[in-house]
Design an enzyme around this catalytic site. Structure first.
Site, short mmCIF file in Angstrom:
data_model
loop_
_atom_site.label_atom_id
_atom_site.label_comp_id
_atom_site.label_asym_id
_atom_site.label_seq_id
_atom_site.Cartn_x
_atom_site.Cartn_y
_atom_site.Cartn_z
CE1 TYR A 109 -3.60 2.28 0.81
CE2 TYR A 109 -1.86 3.21 2.51
CZ TYR A 109 -3.50 3.55 1.89
OH TYR A 109 -3.84 4.86 2.20
CD GLU A 197 -5.66 5.19 -0.73
OE1 GLU A 197 -6.57 4.76 0.79
OE2 GLU A 197 -7.51 4.37 -1.53
#
Ligand code: GDP
Ligand code: MN
Length: 391
Positions: A109, A197
């Protein structure tokens, strides 16, 4: 403002991040040309909607069979996607992204938001990518490593090294990861993002000739609405079909409207008053159907439009009008109420609490108009009790 994954991928590519090639289609008959353009093989089929959780919903599918790929496109176009991030009615898919599928060794991530407490952007990375990052943050916050970024200097090489270290990446993998992170940080600052993101950034499986590759295979960017005037090229990426139509209509009339899932419509002037109105409805056992701030300088037309928007929500079983006349004048609101009753028609009880500038006149006007379904309240508590009882 939200954008689609394919739009975010393009921005990332342009900023120098390693992103696999892709094709976007908006109907099934474009699928075979897209498959050909990608050179066939194993592909990933991904619905392009402004909602996450596509993987779990069955809207990210891997296949190396062209007819199976087309079948999946057909299904995604036909059946609205229902995920954790959508309502039960789901969202319609109008575009699908096709890209070469990658063999994943590990998912990471990489994200960026503004840290309001520190007043600067923060980059966050985790080895626990792919799954819902909110869950990781809640259960194992230590699994998320952060670097705060100087707003003018941007992300520094030592910070990139620290973050790569935290992910356990070195050598060529660290170099490629740094490109992803630098691209995210650059776009975030230059384009006034509110969120960026990459989930997941992946390390692909190695083969005889190498030890795998770092690639960004999902991307989500949100942009600060208040800064869009500086970025015409970003503004062009806006997809109105992904937005709540009532929220768009409200924006056109300078009304701040956010749809919620309760059954008491609220028409209020001022954001703070709107928040406290929602609170007091909850306090008395009700549930607000929306947040609606008509603003300080509301006109009759704006207020009538506000009623139209609230009443177009089938869930609304009652309305609470709460106006504090400061700059807004109570008689203007009363006039709007009378017009809305005539033009739109009140199908549900409307509880009205007015206070402030020209309130006496407003009360007289409402009394004279003798609108059916209209209930007057003496104060906010009285209004909340009455509307909760009415629904
Ligand atoms: P999201 O669920 O909306 O966040 O969609 P993602 O693009 O993140 O995809 C969800 C999951 O599907 C990823 O976390 C991966 O595990 C998997 N996935 C996506 N693309 C590929 C791919 O090319 N190859 C493989 N093996 N898995 C993929
Ligand atoms: Mn994802």
């Amino acid at each position: 403002m939200k954008v689609h994954e394919y739009q975010a991928r393009k921005l990332l590519q342009e900023a120098g991040a390693p992103v696999p090639k892709f094709e976007v289609i908006d109907s099934v008959d474009q699928a075979s040309a897209a498959i050909k353009a990608l050179g066939g093989g194993r592909l990933v089929v991904k619905a392009q909607v402004h909602a996450g959780g596509r993987g779990k919903a069955g809207y990210v599918i891997l296949s190396d069979n062209p007819s199976e790929i087309e079948q999946n496109c057909q299904r995604m176009f036909a059946e609205p996607m229902v995920s954790k991030q959508t309502g039960p009615e789901g969202v319609k898919v109008k575009k699908i992204l096709l890209a070469p599928a990658v063999e994943i060794e590990k998912e990471y991530y990489v994200g960026m938001v503004v840290d309001r407490a520190r007043g600067c952007p923060v980059m966050m990375v985790s080895k626990e990518g792919g799954v819902e990052i909110e869950e990781v943050a809640a259960k194992t916050p230590d699994a998320i490593v952060k670097e705060w970024i100087h707003p003018h200097l941007g992300i520094q090489p030592y910070q990139l090294r620290r973050l790569c270290d935290a992910l356990g990446l070195s050598g060529d993998h660290a170099k490629a990861t740094s490109k992803v992170m630098a691209a995210v940080a650059k776009l975030f600052a230059e384009k006034d993002c509110s969120l960026a993101e990459i989930n997941p950034m992946v390390l692909t499986k190695g083969n005889g000739s190498g030890s795998g590759e770092i690639l960004a295979i999902d991307a989500k960017f949100n942009f600060d609405d208040n800064a869009l005037f500086r970025h015409p090229s970003i503004k062009e990426l806006f997809d109105a079909t992904e937005e709540n139509p009532n929220e768009l209509r409200a924006a056109e009339h300078n009304l701040s409207y956010i749809a919620l899932d309760g059954n008491i419509g609220c028409l209020v002037n001022g954001a703070g008053l709107a928040m406290s109105t929602m609170d007091i409805i909850k306090l008395h056992g009700g549930s607000p159907a929306n947040f609606l701030d008509v603003g300080g300088s509301v006109t009759k037309e704006g207020a009538v439009e506000a009623f139209r928007i609230i009443l177009s929500d089938q869930n609304v079983k009652g309305i609470l009008v709460n106006i504090f006349g400061g700059i807004a004048k109570c008689d203007v609101i009363a006039d709007a109420l009378i017009h809305a009753a005539k033009e739109v028609g009140f199908k549900v009880p409307v509880v009205v609490r007015l206070e402030g500038t020209n309130v006496e006149r407003a009360r007289e006007m409402l009394k004279e108009a003798a609108i059916e379904q209209l209930i007057t309240a003496t104060d906010l508590t009285d209004a909340a009790k009455k509307v909760c009882a009415a629904v």
